[in-house]
Design an enzyme around this catalytic site. Sequence first.
Site, short mmCIF file in Angstrom:
data_model
loop_
_atom_site.label_atom_id
_atom_site.label_comp_id
_atom_site.label_asym_id
_atom_site.label_seq_id
_atom_site.Cartn_x
_atom_site.Cartn_y
_atom_site.Cartn_z
N GLU A 98 0.83 -1.20 0.00
CA GLU A 98 0.00 0.00 0.00
C GLU A 98 0.86 1.25 0.00
O GLU A 98 0.59 2.22 -0.71
CB GLU A 98 -0.91 -0.01 1.23
CG GLU A 98 -1.96 -1.11 1.22
CD GLU A 98 -2.66 -1.27 2.55
OE1 GLU A 98 -3.71 -1.95 2.58
OE2 GLU A 98 -2.18 -0.72 3.56
N ASP A 147 -10.46 -8.84 -2.09
CA ASP A 147 -11.11 -10.16 -2.02
C ASP A 147 -12.54 -9.96 -1.55
O ASP A 147 -12.89 -8.91 -1.00
CB ASP A 147 -10.37 -11.08 -1.04
CG ASP A 147 -10.30 -10.48 0.36
OD1 ASP A 147 -11.19 -10.78 1.17
OD2 ASP A 147 -9.36 -9.70 0.64
#
Length: 248
Positions: free
Chosen positions: A12, A209
């Site tokens: 990230e 996900d």
Amino acid sequence: MSIGILCATPEELEAVRAQLHLDPEPELHGPTRVWRGRHDGHDLVLAQTGIGKVNAAAAATLLLSLFEVEALICSGVAGGLNPELPVGAVVLAERLAIHDFGVVTGGQLTATASGEIPIGAPELSEAPPVQPHVRSALERLEDAVAERLGHPIRRGAIVTADYFLNCGETRDALRARFAADAIDMESGALRQVADAWKRPLYVIRTLSDLAGEESHVTYYEMELMAAENSALCVPALLAILKAGVDAG
């Protein structure tokens, strides 16, 4: 305007660094690595928090106290709770809550508002909304990046807990209870810190996900793409915040 940007994982962090003008080497403040820079008229401080609520709250407090940032941005990935949103979809948090804080009786957790004594407190039935000016900026961000993102983007609710959700039954229960679109491990704690300091918090999460029994597999396959989608939104948000400051 001085702005703190927070990312939990190295993936990230690197995705955000690629979008901004920052110093090549970090400063080290205890366990927290910090990069300074300037972008679109803002003084920036980017920090890697580490995973989980405690790490996130500690890093946010560092940026607010030592660097005196005036706003916080959280960029990264989350697990999906809404089956209508595909992997890669971006969720801008207009409602945020910690959902694993409360009272346990009879083997069951009753969630209550975090940071308050839970005994006798009302049950947390929905994630509270963010401040109106934060929501307004997120609305403009949604419009600004929708056509060039390549994935869906929407404003929605994110709930936070100190666990990685790998259970379809729990996913469905959280979705039904909070009408939440995503779950993460940091942003609810960041909201609690930001509220205590009376500073705005802007949370950008991309789904890596659909939280369930196979989410641990999809997460590793899609984390980098998801991190990059969130990072692409950060410069656009900085431009929106600059326009707001200039107009004010």
